[in-house]
Design a protein around this motif. Structure first.
Motif, PDB file in Angstrom:
ATOM      1  N   PHE A   1       1.084  -1.140  -0.213  1.00  0.00           N
ATOM      2  CA  PHE A   1       0.123  -0.065   0.093  1.00  0.00           C
ATOM      3  C   PHE A   1       0.830   1.232  -0.161  1.00  0.00           C
ATOM      4  CE2 PHE A   1      -2.167   3.444   2.380  1.00  0.00           C
ATOM      5  CZ  PHE A   1      -3.318   3.573   1.526  1.00  0.00           C
ATOM      6  N   ALA A   2       0.656   2.123  -1.163  1.00  0.00           N
ATOM      7  CA  ALA A   2       1.580   3.432  -1.160  1.00  0.00           C
ATOM      8  C   ALA A   2       0.534   4.614  -1.312  1.00  0.00           C
ATOM      9  CB  ALA A   2       2.493   3.277  -2.044  1.00  0.00           C
ATOM     10  N   ALA A   3      -0.834   4.411  -1.255  1.00  0.00           N
ATOM     11  CA  ALA A   3      -1.655   5.659  -1.626  1.00  0.00           C
ATOM     12  C   ALA A   3      -1.264   6.273  -2.943  1.00  0.00           C
ATOM     13  CB  ALA A   3      -1.538   6.463  -0.316  1.00  0.00           C
ATOM     14  N   THR A   4      -0.882   5.569  -3.751  1.00  0.00           N
ATOM     15  CA  THR A   4      -0.389   6.138  -5.316  1.00  0.00           C
ATOM     16  C   THR A   4      -1.063   5.415  -6.276  1.00  0.00           C
ATOM     17  OG1 THR A   4       1.808   4.880  -5.412  1.00  0.00           O
ATOM     18  CG2 THR A   4       1.745   7.234  -4.466  1.00  0.00           C
ATOM     19  N   TYR A   5      -1.582   5.852  -7.358  1.00  0.00           N
ATOM     20  CA  TYR A   5      -2.215   5.276  -8.466  1.00  0.00           C
ATOM     21  C   TYR A   5      -3.036   4.004  -7.973  1.00  0.00           C
ATOM     22  CZ  TYR A   5      -2.563   5.281 -13.538  1.00  0.00           C
ATOM     23  OH  TYR A   5      -3.200   5.212 -14.776  1.00  0.00           O
ATOM     24  N   TRP A   6      -2.633   2.919  -8.524  1.00  0.00           N
ATOM     25  CA  TRP A   6      -3.520   1.680  -8.423  1.00  0.00           C
ATOM     26  C   TRP A   6      -2.674   0.769  -7.021  1.00  0.00           C
ATOM     27  CZ3 TRP A   6      -7.945   0.329  -9.784  1.00  0.00           C
ATOM     28  CH2 TRP A   6      -8.469   1.275 -11.205  1.00  0.00           C
ATOM     29  N   ARG A   7      -1.926   1.624  -6.283  1.00  0.00           N
ATOM     30  CA  ARG A   7      -1.404   0.982  -5.234  1.00  0.00           C
ATOM     31  C   ARG A   7      -2.280   1.546  -3.869  1.00  0.00           C
ATOM     32  NH1 ARG A   7       2.748  -2.236  -6.624  1.00  0.00           N
ATOM     33  NH2 ARG A   7       3.549  -2.483  -4.512  1.00  0.00           N
ATOM     34  N   GLY A   8      -3.253   2.257  -4.122  1.00  0.00           N
ATOM     35  CA  GLY A   8      -3.809   2.624  -2.591  1.00  0.00           C
ATOM     36  C   GLY A   8      -4.829   3.854  -3.091  1.00  0.00           C
ATOM     37  N   ARG A   9      -4.873   4.376  -4.128  1.00  0.00           N
ATOM     38  CA  ARG A   9      -5.906   5.502  -4.570  1.00  0.00           C
ATOM     39  C   ARG A   9      -7.386   4.750  -4.621  1.00  0.00           C
ATOM     40  NH1 ARG A   9      -2.975   9.319  -7.597  1.00  0.00           N
ATOM     41  NH2 ARG A   9      -1.606  10.287  -6.275  1.00  0.00           N
ATOM     42  N   ILE A  10      -8.125   5.784  -4.487  1.00  0.00           N
ATOM     43  CA  ILE A  10      -9.741   5.202  -4.409  1.00  0.00           C
ATOM     44  C   ILE A  10     -10.003   5.427  -5.974  1.00  0.00           C
ATOM     45  CG2 ILE A  10     -12.050   5.631  -3.754  1.00  0.00           C
ATOM     46  CD1 ILE A  10     -10.712   6.637  -1.149  1.00  0.00           C
ATOM     47  N   TRP A  11     -10.603   4.402  -6.586  1.00  0.00           N
ATOM     48  CA  TRP A  11     -10.971   4.685  -8.019  1.00  0.00           C
ATOM     49  C   TRP A  11     -12.560   4.080  -8.040  1.00  0.00           C
ATOM     50  CZ3 TRP A  11      -7.374   5.150 -12.214  1.00  0.00           C
ATOM     51  CH2 TRP A  11      -6.187   5.183 -11.799  1.00  0.00           C
ATOM     52  N   ALA A  12     -13.295   4.934  -8.911  1.00  0.00           N
ATOM     53  CA  ALA A  12     -14.509   4.932  -9.074  1.00  0.00           C
ATOM     54  C   ALA A  12     -14.859   3.604  -9.556  1.00  0.00           C
ATOM     55  CB  ALA A  12     -15.090   5.868  -9.831  1.00  0.00           C
ATOM     56  N   PRO A  13     -14.344   2.998 -10.618  1.00  0.00           N
ATOM     57  CA  PRO A  13     -15.011   1.705 -11.181  1.00  0.00           C
ATOM     58  C   PRO A  13     -14.907   0.503 -10.291  1.00  0.00           C
ATOM     59  CG  PRO A  13     -13.284   2.826 -12.795  1.00  0.00           C
ATOM     60  CD  PRO A  13     -13.210   3.578 -11.370  1.00  0.00           C
ATOM     61  N   MET A  14     -13.669   0.497  -9.408  1.00  0.00           N
ATOM     62  CA  MET A  14     -13.624  -0.659  -8.358  1.00  0.00           C
ATOM     63  C   MET A  14     -15.050  -0.341  -7.335  1.00  0.00           C
ATOM     64  SD  MET A  14      -9.860  -1.033  -6.881  1.00  0.00           S
ATOM     65  CE  MET A  14      -8.960  -2.545  -7.239  1.00  0.00           C
ATOM     66  N   ALA A  15     -15.094   1.008  -6.965  1.00  0.00           N
ATOM     67  CA  ALA A  15     -16.017   1.294  -5.724  1.00  0.00           C
ATOM     68  C   ALA A  15     -17.449   1.010  -6.437  1.00  0.00           C
ATOM     69  CB  ALA A  15     -15.965   2.497  -5.461  1.00  0.00           C
ATOM     70  N   TYR A  16     -17.719   1.203  -7.568  1.00  0.00           N
ATOM     71  CA  TYR A  16     -18.818   0.855  -8.446  1.00  0.00           C
ATOM     72  C   TYR A  16     -19.035  -0.536  -8.387  1.00  0.00           C
ATOM     73  CZ  TYR A  16     -22.709   0.511 -11.551  1.00  0.00           C
ATOM     74  OH  TYR A  16     -23.756   0.092 -12.087  1.00  0.00           O
ATOM     75  N   LEU A  17     -18.217  -1.345  -8.805  1.00  0.00           N
ATOM     76  CA  LEU A  17     -18.549  -2.890  -8.800  1.00  0.00           C
ATOM     77  C   LEU A  17     -18.630  -3.438  -7.498  1.00  0.00           C
ATOM     78  CD1 LEU A  17     -15.961  -3.347 -11.749  1.00  0.00           C
ATOM     79  CD2 LEU A  17     -18.715  -3.693 -11.788  1.00  0.00           C
ATOM     80  N   ALA A  18     -17.842  -2.970  -6.459  1.00  0.00           N
ATOM     81  CA  ALA A  18     -17.716  -3.504  -5.164  1.00  0.00           C
ATOM     82  C   ALA A  18     -19.252  -3.125  -4.456  1.00  0.00           C
ATOM     83  CB  ALA A  18     -16.653  -2.887  -4.162  1.00  0.00           C
ATOM     84  N   VAL A  19     -19.668  -1.926  -4.409  1.00  0.00           N
ATOM     85  CA  VAL A  19     -20.890  -1.590  -3.846  1.00  0.00           C
ATOM     86  C   VAL A  19     -22.073  -2.156  -4.636  1.00  0.00           C
ATOM     87  CG1 VAL A  19     -22.551   0.555  -3.433  1.00  0.00           C
ATOM     88  CG2 VAL A  19     -20.035   0.609  -3.103  1.00  0.00           C
ATOM     89  N   GLN A  20     -22.154  -2.489  -6.079  1.00  0.00           N
ATOM     90  CA  GLN A  20     -23.181  -3.381  -6.427  1.00  0.00           C
ATOM     91  C   GLN A  20     -23.348  -4.577  -6.058  1.00  0.00           C
ATOM     92  OE1 GLN A  20     -25.518  -1.884  -8.146  1.00  0.00           O
ATOM     93  NE2 GLN A  20     -24.627  -0.095  -8.478  1.00  0.00           N
ATOM     94  N   GLY A  21     -22.047  -5.175  -5.516  1.00  0.00           N
ATOM     95  CA  GLY A  21     -22.173  -6.365  -4.822  1.00  0.00           C
ATOM     96  C   GLY A  21     -22.695  -6.428  -3.417  1.00  0.00           C
ATOM     97  N   LEU A  22     -22.504  -5.181  -2.647  1.00  0.00           N
ATOM     98  CA  LEU A  22     -23.220  -5.149  -1.501  1.00  0.00           C
ATOM     99  C   LEU A  22     -24.807  -4.809  -1.832  1.00  0.00           C
ATOM    100  CD1 LEU A  22     -20.774  -2.358   0.183  1.00  0.00           C
ATOM    101  CD2 LEU A  22     -20.649  -4.884   0.418  1.00  0.00           C
TER     102      LEU A  22
END
Length: 679
Positions: free
Chosen positions: A486-507
């Protein structure tokens, strides 16, 4: 590699005619198609030099105002040496362009008579067959024979403003002006691709244009970027969304693979694809386009289904890796020495530098990673479910049955193999049979695909959303906060809307409302904070407070359409189209959506002391805050709806009258016919 000119691209939306902000290089002017005439505006700087080029988020672009899809109205503000210029552009499908250019400084402009022509200062240049006129702050560009004058600009601009205001999607309350942000992040990114002919909507014009510090000459499309951009555009306009969702499909190869990327000077990525989210997004936009299949955009399904089905079938044929499961890959391509490598394989995932793949290696025998990916397998199952639903609506019953059978078998196998009793959740599976310890939001995708039972889904969600893992005030970073990478940079820790969208649709699939609402609310605040402070809709968002993403090296583009997914997620807590019908629920705070485009008209949803749903101002539902409405479908003959919770609700019958219904715990299914009879 295949060249973009090898394919025929479908007609774009909007049609490439008239005036619009087509020119990828600038926000401060308009271009006319098909003539290629371009007009740009700027200011004299402190040294009396004209500044017309280079207005980007890092150099003088202050704020983008509303922008209609057809270019009939657009607003933008820029600054030079501390002096602002506010432009109101009234173009559209006609040949007259009216502009109001207001500033305390000296306004300058240039014109170019062809798409590749060098610009010339106004009024020295007078392009053939065009007339240029100025009256104070007002400008006119028109065909030589037009009777319009610059003095007409004030009236035209205000008329166009009123028309744009009447139809733009709006939000309020908890959502504040998130709908404006979402809309502008799409409409301002529609550009002309001169070598192809049509109009395209990449996820960001800054990202695809080298003159704006981007990575391509003038245009590029990426697979999952395009599908998520189309999903966001569904909030704005149905035809516009259809045009975006279909624009990358013609670039699929003969085997059905939709490429990771295609661009003007770099061609098509023939070695790799990107995450299979096409059918999910197409089905979502279709469902959100009406209150019943009779009023939804069937053309969207007809135009995209064949290519989406071929892409779905491509994955098991070309990306079967360890243990017979799907894995990310890259095929060898003659003349491309970087193909068939681990780096390219990571890029197929869309998560270019994710710590999840730090220990993976490339398997030359299968052309995949030696790591079966739970997220990919879950997305492929969800893709199959969505395609089956589309096939059924198109009357392709045998294909639907085949997809359902294959999806059920894949779900059962993947759910067993990716489950790690040691970790109490789903984990990626190594070739040696051990489960990989890395955690990211992709491990919530199994909920999207229906892997677990309800109790297991809740347990997985609660473990994953622990503050030290993926929860907290800034939820769903791209890898767990306790991961060594985890580094809070790019795909190593930033928050990305596509990931969030798919994860929340699972919830949401499992009705985990307390989790989905908390995550959506936190992400909405991130979204609005960037919008209200910087006018940005971000490529990715900071996982820590105080991080400034405005610098180029921070790698977070300033106006990227898929960032609007964070607003889209929050809207879903109030109103969301689902396969079994619309769901409307009071989110626990005042919130409002208006002017959502449906086949029947414009949908409005308001939550305050009551939950009220309207269609072109006619009340469809008026419910107490404790009532949850689901499965809502409205035809000309009947309204069908499921009611749960407690309270009273008035349901608008097809004939127009409101029918009173009460619910007190449990679920009550109601059908109301044209005569107002409840069944």
């Amino acid at each position: 590699m295949g060249r973009p000119t090898d394919v025929t691209v479908r007609m774009s939306v909007p049609a490439p005619t008239g005036w619009n902000t087509w020119d990828v290089r600038t926000h401060t002017g308009m271009a006319h198609l098909p003539s290629g005439l371009r007009v740009r505006f700027g200011l004299l700087d402190a040294a009396a030099n004209p500044v017309i080029d280079g207005f980007t988020w890092r150099h003088g672009l202050v704020r983008l105002g509303h922008h209609t899809v057809d270019g009939s109205f657009a607003e933008v503000t820029v600054e030079v040496d501390g002096v602002e210029l506010r432009l109101v552009l009234a173009g559209g499908p006609g040949d007259e362009l009216y502009v109001r250019a207001q500033s305390a400084g000296t306004v300058v402009a240039d014109v170019a008579a062809g798409w590749d022509a060098d610009p010339q200062p106004w009024p020295d240049a007078t392009p053939w067959e065009w007339r240029l006129d100025r009256s104070g702050d007002d400008f006119l560009v028109a065909p030589a024979g037009s009777s319009a004058t610059a003095a007409d600009a004030a009236v035209v601009v205000e008329t166009r403003r009123a028309a744009a205001e009447a139809t733009r999607p709006r939000s309020g309350g908890w959502f504040r002006d998130a709908a404006d942000a979402l809309t502008r992040a799409v409409t301002w990114n529609t550009i002309h691709a001169p070598d192809l002919g049509p109009v395209l909507t990449p996820t960001s014009r800054d990202f695809v244009c080298v003159e704006r510090q981007g990575f391509y000459r003038s245009w590029a499309l990426h697979a999952w970027d395009t599908f998520f951009t189309g999903l966001v555009a569904g909030v704005v306009d149905r035809d516009y969304a259809r045009g975006i969702l279909g624009q990358i499909l013609p670039f699929a190869d003969a085997a059905g693979m939709v490429p990771n990327r295609v661009s003007d000077e770099r061609g098509r990525t023939d070695d790799r694809s990107q995450p299979p989210v096409g059918a999910l997004t197409v089905l979502n936009v279709y469902l959100a386009g009406g209150l019943t299949d009779a009023t939804r955009d069937r053309r969207l399904l007809e135009e995209t289904f064949p290519a989406l089905l071929a892409w779905h079938d491509w994955w098991p044929a070309h990306r079967t890796g360890p243990h017979g499961l799907l894995a990310w890959g890259s095929d060898p391509v003659d003349g491309d020495p970087e193909s068939a490598t681990l780096d390219r394989t990571k890029r197929e995932s869309g998560l270019d530098d994710s710590p999840m793949y730090d220990e993976a290696t490339y398997d030359a025998a299968t052309h995949t990673m030696d790591l079966a990916d739970a997220g990919l397998n879950a997305l492929h199952v969800a893709d199959g479910e969505a395609l089956a639903a589309i096939a059924s609506r198109l009357g392709a019953d045998q294909t639907a049955a085949r997809l359902r059978a294959e999806t059920a078998a894949a779900r059962e196998s993947a759910a067993k193999q990716f489950w790690s009793a040691e970790h109490g959740g789903y984990r990626n599976l190594r070739a040696d049979g051990s489960h990989d310890p890395h955690v990211s939001p992709t491990l919530l995708y199994p909920l999207l695909a229906g892997f677990p039972d309800a109790a297991t889904a809740r347990a997985v969600a609660e473990a994953m959303l622990h503050p030290e893992v993926l929860g907290g005030d800034r939820p769903l970073p791209s890898v767990s906060r306790d991961d060594p990478g985890f580094a809070a940079t790019y795909w190593r820790g930033r928050i990305w809307a596509p990931m969030a969208y798919l994860a929340v649709q699972g919830l949401r699939r499992y009705g985990l409302t307390e989790h989905s609402r908390a995550v959506s609310a936190a992400l909405l605040e991130l979204f609005l904070a960037e919008w209200e402070t910087h006018s940005h809709v971000r490529e990715n968002y900071p996982a820590h407070s105080g991080e400034d993403l405005t610098g180029f090296r921070q790698r977070s583009d300033g106006l990227m359409a898929w960032g609007g997914l964070l607003a889209h997620l929050a809207f879903g807590e109030l109103a969301e189209a689902r396969a079994d019908g619309w769901r409307f629920a009071h989110p626990g705070r005042a919130a409002q959506l208006a002017n959502l485009p449906l086949g029947e008209g414009r949908l409005g949803v308001r939550a305050s002391d009551r939950l009220v749903v309207t269609l072109d101002d006619a009340v469809l539902l008026d419910a107490a805050p404790g009532v949850v409405v689901s499965g809502y479908e409205r035809t000309g003959d009947a309204v069908r709806v499921s009611l749960s919770g407690s309270g009273d609700v008035s349901v608008g019958a097809p004939g127009g009258e409101l029918i009173a219904v009460t619910v007190d715990g449990g679920t009550r299914r109601v059908r109301i016919d044209r005569e107002g009879t409840i069944a």
